[in-house]
Enzyme design. Structure first.
Site, mmCIF file in Angstrom:
data_model
loop_
_atom_site.group_PDB
_atom_site.id
_atom_site.type_symbol
_atom_site.label_atom_id
_atom_site.label_comp_id
_atom_site.label_asym_id
_atom_site.label_seq_id
_atom_site.Cartn_x
_atom_site.Cartn_y
_atom_site.Cartn_z
ATOM 1 N N LYS A 63 34.683 20.823 9.628
ATOM 2 C CA LYS A 63 35.880 20.845 8.768
ATOM 3 C C LYS A 63 35.519 20.346 7.358
ATOM 4 C CE LYS A 63 38.740 22.413 11.767
ATOM 5 N NZ LYS A 63 39.109 23.824 11.654
ATOM 6 N N ASP A 108 41.732 37.532 16.615
ATOM 7 C CA ASP A 108 41.358 36.434 17.515
ATOM 8 C C ASP A 108 40.378 37.005 18.517
ATOM 9 O OD1 ASP A 108 41.515 34.273 19.572
ATOM 10 O OD2 ASP A 108 43.197 33.597 18.352
ATOM 11 N N PHE A 134 42.928 29.873 10.924
ATOM 12 C CA PHE A 134 42.979 28.900 12.026
ATOM 13 C C PHE A 134 41.737 28.974 12.919
ATOM 14 C CE2 PHE A 134 47.584 29.937 11.540
ATOM 15 C CZ PHE A 134 48.072 28.670 11.341
ATOM 16 N N ASN A 160 39.675 30.849 23.107
ATOM 17 C CA ASN A 160 40.457 29.695 23.574
ATOM 18 C C ASN A 160 41.948 30.030 23.620
ATOM 19 O OD1 ASN A 160 40.503 26.991 24.502
ATOM 20 N ND2 ASN A 160 41.277 26.318 22.518
ATOM 21 N N ASN A 182 42.081 16.693 26.707
ATOM 22 C CA ASN A 182 41.508 15.554 25.979
ATOM 23 C C ASN A 182 42.591 14.808 25.225
ATOM 24 O OD1 ASN A 182 38.704 16.130 26.465
ATOM 25 N ND2 ASN A 182 38.985 17.923 25.157
ATOM 26 N N ASN A 183 43.646 15.537 24.857
ATOM 27 C CA ASN A 183 44.656 14.950 23.972
ATOM 28 C C ASN A 183 45.823 14.357 24.764
ATOM 29 O OD1 ASN A 183 43.629 17.641 22.193
ATOM 30 N ND2 ASN A 183 43.551 15.632 21.229
ATOM 31 N N LEU A 184 46.500 13.433 24.103
ATOM 32 C CA LEU A 184 47.513 12.639 24.798
ATOM 33 C C LEU A 184 48.662 13.488 25.376
ATOM 34 C CD1 LEU A 184 48.584 9.834 25.581
ATOM 35 C CD2 LEU A 184 49.729 9.756 23.360
ATOM 36 N N ARG A 187 49.190 6.905 16.209
ATOM 37 C CA ARG A 187 48.885 8.172 15.550
ATOM 38 C C ARG A 187 50.143 8.752 14.905
ATOM 39 N NH1 ARG A 187 44.723 6.408 16.632
ATOM 40 N NH2 ARG A 187 42.893 7.340 17.638
ATOM 41 N N TYR A 236 32.322 18.630 15.255
ATOM 42 C CA TYR A 236 33.577 19.328 14.972
ATOM 43 C C TYR A 236 34.126 18.901 13.606
ATOM 44 C CZ TYR A 236 38.584 20.052 14.737
ATOM 45 O OH TYR A 236 39.837 20.375 14.285
ATOM 46 N N LYS A 265 37.507 23.631 18.614
ATOM 47 C CA LYS A 265 38.144 22.373 18.182
ATOM 48 C C LYS A 265 37.960 21.177 19.107
ATOM 49 C CE LYS A 265 42.546 23.152 20.456
ATOM 50 N NZ LYS A 265 43.966 22.953 20.450
ATOM 51 N N SER A 298 41.544 18.919 9.012
ATOM 52 C CA SER A 298 42.009 17.931 9.980
ATOM 53 C C SER A 298 41.916 16.529 9.395
ATOM 54 C CB SER A 298 41.102 18.026 11.211
ATOM 55 O OG SER A 298 41.266 16.893 12.027
HETATM 56 P P1 NAD Z 1 43.326 26.890 19.335
HETATM 57 O O1 NAD Z 1 42.007 26.782 20.006
HETATM 58 O O2 NAD Z 1 44.551 26.960 20.191
HETATM 59 O O3 NAD Z 1 43.334 28.140 18.334
HETATM 60 C C1 NAD Z 1 42.187 28.592 17.687
HETATM 61 C C2 NAD Z 1 42.075 30.089 17.931
HETATM 62 O O4 NAD Z 1 40.913 30.591 17.278
HETATM 63 C C3 NAD Z 1 41.959 30.441 19.424
HETATM 64 O O5 NAD Z 1 42.928 31.413 19.760
HETATM 65 C C4 NAD Z 1 40.532 31.001 19.544
HETATM 66 O O6 NAD Z 1 40.445 32.002 20.538
HETATM 67 C C5 NAD Z 1 40.284 31.525 18.142
HETATM 68 N N1 NAD Z 1 38.872 31.588 17.738
HETATM 69 C C6 NAD Z 1 37.919 30.613 17.804
HETATM 70 N N2 NAD Z 1 36.756 31.052 17.324
HETATM 71 C C7 NAD Z 1 36.945 32.338 16.924
HETATM 72 C C8 NAD Z 1 36.114 33.335 16.345
HETATM 73 N N3 NAD Z 1 34.834 33.113 16.088
HETATM 74 N N4 NAD Z 1 36.648 34.546 16.077
HETATM 75 C C9 NAD Z 1 37.952 34.806 16.342
HETATM 76 N N5 NAD Z 1 38.794 33.908 16.891
HETATM 77 C C10 NAD Z 1 38.292 32.685 17.179
HETATM 78 O O7 NAD Z 1 43.444 25.665 18.319
HETATM 79 P P2 NAD Z 1 44.699 25.134 17.505
HETATM 80 O O8 NAD Z 1 45.093 23.827 18.072
HETATM 81 O O9 NAD Z 1 45.712 26.194 17.341
HETATM 82 O O10 NAD Z 1 43.992 24.835 16.111
HETATM 83 C C11 NAD Z 1 43.949 25.779 15.047
HETATM 84 C C12 NAD Z 1 43.069 25.252 13.945
HETATM 85 O O11 NAD Z 1 43.560 23.971 13.528
HETATM 86 C C13 NAD Z 1 41.617 25.021 14.370
HETATM 87 O O12 NAD Z 1 40.775 25.366 13.298
HETATM 88 C C14 NAD Z 1 41.570 23.528 14.624
HETATM 89 O O13 NAD Z 1 40.278 23.012 14.441
HETATM 90 C C15 NAD Z 1 42.536 23.005 13.577
HETATM 91 N N6 NAD Z 1 43.132 21.705 13.940
HETATM 92 C C16 NAD Z 1 43.777 21.559 15.141
HETATM 93 C C17 NAD Z 1 44.315 20.327 15.478
HETATM 94 C C18 NAD Z 1 45.007 20.115 16.810
HETATM 95 O O14 NAD Z 1 45.211 18.961 17.195
HETATM 96 N N7 NAD Z 1 45.416 21.151 17.523
HETATM 97 C C19 NAD Z 1 44.205 19.235 14.592
HETATM 98 C C20 NAD Z 1 43.545 19.433 13.371
HETATM 99 C C21 NAD Z 1 43.022 20.676 13.049
HETATM 100 N N1 UDP Z 2 44.927 8.699 24.404
HETATM 101 C C1 UDP Z 2 45.020 7.999 25.586
HETATM 102 N N2 UDP Z 2 44.784 8.676 26.749
HETATM 103 C C2 UDP Z 2 44.468 9.993 26.806
HETATM 104 C C3 UDP Z 2 44.374 10.702 25.579
HETATM 105 C C4 UDP Z 2 44.608 10.010 24.400
HETATM 106 O O1 UDP Z 2 45.307 6.801 25.596
HETATM 107 O O2 UDP Z 2 44.255 10.536 27.900
HETATM 108 C C5 UDP Z 2 45.203 7.988 23.140
HETATM 109 C C6 UDP Z 2 44.039 7.979 22.151
HETATM 110 O O3 UDP Z 2 43.196 6.870 22.386
HETATM 111 C C7 UDP Z 2 44.780 7.907 20.813
HETATM 112 C C8 UDP Z 2 46.068 8.684 21.068
HETATM 113 O O4 UDP Z 2 46.246 8.690 22.488
HETATM 114 O O5 UDP Z 2 45.134 6.567 20.510
HETATM 115 C C9 UDP Z 2 45.995 10.137 20.581
HETATM 116 O O6 UDP Z 2 44.832 10.741 21.123
HETATM 117 P P1 UDP Z 2 44.531 12.292 20.909
HETATM 118 O O7 UDP Z 2 43.236 12.571 21.611
HETATM 119 O O8 UDP Z 2 45.725 13.083 21.322
HETATM 120 O O9 UDP Z 2 44.395 12.433 19.343
HETATM 121 P P2 UDP Z 2 43.291 11.816 18.339
HETATM 122 O O10 UDP Z 2 42.659 10.647 18.982
HETATM 123 O O11 UDP Z 2 42.348 12.927 18.103
HETATM 124 O O12 UDP Z 2 44.045 11.434 17.125
#
Ligand code: NAD
Ligand code: UDP
Length: 338
Positions: free
Chosen positions: A152, A31, A80, A35, A197-199, A230, A148, A84, A124
């Site tokens: 993927k 890593d 991973f 992030n 950004n996420n809920l 969701r 993003y 993201k 994703s």
């Molecule tokens: P995260 O950011 O917590 O973990 C990703 C890790 O990768 C971090 O520790 C970061 O430092 C490391 N990283 C990034 N670029 C790098 C590089 N060039 N070299 C080495 N390390 C690097 O994210 P997460 O939520 O754990 O997600 C993991 C994976 O799952 C990601 O690929 C993300 O796109 C995918 N994903 C996440 C979600 C979600 O909601 N969390 C949903 C769908 C897909």
């Molecule tokens: N959402 C919301 N307020 C926030 C963040 C998210 O109402 O501050 C809503 C968003 O519109 C969606 C759900 O919560 O309906 C999940 O959003 P998230 O960003 O966690 O995931 P994604 O939209 O990527 O599936």
């Protein structure tokens, strides 16, 4: 023999490391902490009582990555590592394409060179785009709406081509739905930088008083209560799905895209109500306009995961809310206050 875990210090990576170590699987983690924080790996050690072999290497550093392949007998990779944040990817497309695509190309090239052909990749549900109707099944046409998501989709395509050229690869593309929650110890969890950004991280930060109220994006969707629906999945269930996918790569050749979700949709209001009830914490909210690019409903068809991997999510929305809150209240400043 070891499993190389890229991005293992991140949210999903750290939870997966716990499951791998508890299953006595040897791991090597890389890593660049772009992030994440080193403390996450200390916590993994605290939970499992096991040391983690770790390299602070950027995937873009081919020499650094090659040193890891040279030093360890890698049998499989769980990939991973990647950037993201959807909004950031719109503002910084070059960084996203470079980090996610070039980083993955370097990794796949080294895997090829060192004869490592078992791969589990973090894709994703975003690859299903805006127009497919839920439940989303794996063979639907794909499309994306931001850089993003496009990274993927492109990595999935690259891996399909790699497999076509060399069918001895064993690849699983895991399409995650909405991972939330935290390890039940409360020691590891999601550690968003800045305003979430996420809920769920937004909800927990409102819960501890770091933010005043939640803004709900839209109340006029075609859903039972008008708010977005969701497929939330507990991060520990998701982590366990990686072990099943890894086991699958040891028995099957091929490339398979597989959804990891619960198959159930929950609205924003339902999440708030469940969170309040599970934790006895009030979450003030206000309605706002729809967030551009959002769809009303998104949930998985999970039959392929069950059939091919023998895996299904076990934890309820209540478990997810309780565990997310435990992590947030034990560590209000995330990983920094220990
Ligand atoms: P995260 O950011 O917590 O973990 C990703 C890790 O990768 C971090 O520790 C970061 O430092 C490391 N990283 C990034 N670029 C790098 C590089 N060039 N070299 C080495 N390390 C690097 O994210 P997460 O939520 O754990 O997600 C993991 C994976 O799952 C990601 O690929 C993300 O796109 C995918 N994903 C996440 C979600 C979600 O909601 N969390 C949903 C769908 C897909
Ligand atoms: N959402 C919301 N307020 C926030 C963040 C998210 O109402 O501050 C809503 C968003 O519109 C969606 C759900 O919560 O309906 C999940 O959003 P998230 O960003 O966690 O995931 P994604 O939209 O990527 O599936």
């Amino acid at each position: 023999m070891a499993v190389l875990v890229t991005g293992g210090a991140g949210y999903i990576g750290s939870h997966t490391l716990v499951e791998l170590l508890e299953a006595s699987i040897d791991v090597v983690v890389v890593d660049n902490y772009s992030n994440s924080k080193p403390e996450a790996l200390n916590r993994v050690k605290r939970i499992t009582g096991k040391d983690v072999t770790f390299y602070e290497v950027d995937l873009l550093d081919e020499k650094g990555m090659e040193a890891v392949f040279k030093k360890h007998d890698i049998e499989a990779v769980i990939h991973f590592a990647g950037l993201k944040a959807v909004g950031e990817s719109v503002a910084l497309p070059l960084s996203y394409y470079h980090n996610n695509i070039t980083g993955s190309l370097i990794l796949f090239k080294l895997m090829n060179q060192y004869g490592v052909k078992k791969l589990v990749f973090s894709s994703s549900a975003t690859v299903y785009g805006l127009s497919n109707l839920s439940p989303l099944i794996e063979d639907l046409p794909l499309s994306t709406t931001n850089p993003y998501g496009t990274t993927k989709w492109m990595i999935e395509k690259i891996l399909e081509d790699i497999y076509q050229a060399d069918p001895t690869w064993q690849i699983v593309l895991l399409r995650y739905f909405n991972p939330i929650g935290a390890h039940e110890s409360g020691l590891i969890g999601e550690d968003p930088s800045g305003i979430p950004n996420n809920l769920m991280p937004y909800v927990t930060q409102v819960g501890i008083g770091k933010r005043k109220q939640l803004g709900i994006f839209g109340k006029d969707y075609d859903t039972p209560d008008g708010t977005g629906v969701r497929d939330y999945i507990h991060v520990v269930d998701l982590a366990k799905g990686h072990l099943s996918a890894l086991a699958y790569t040891t028995t099957q050749q091929g490339i398979e895209a597989i959804n990891l979700g619960t198959g159930k949709g929950h609205s924003v209001l339902e999440v708030i109500k469940t969170f309040e009830k599970a934790n006895d914490v009030k979450i003030p909210y206000t309605f706002m306009d729809r967030r551009p690019g959002d769809i009303g409903t998104c949930y998985a068809d999970v039959s392929k995961a069950k059939e091919l991997l023998g895996w299904e999510a076990k934890r309820s929305l209540e478990d997810m809310c309780r565990d997310a809150w435990r992590w947030q209240s034990m560590y209000p400043e995330d990983y920094v206050n220990d």
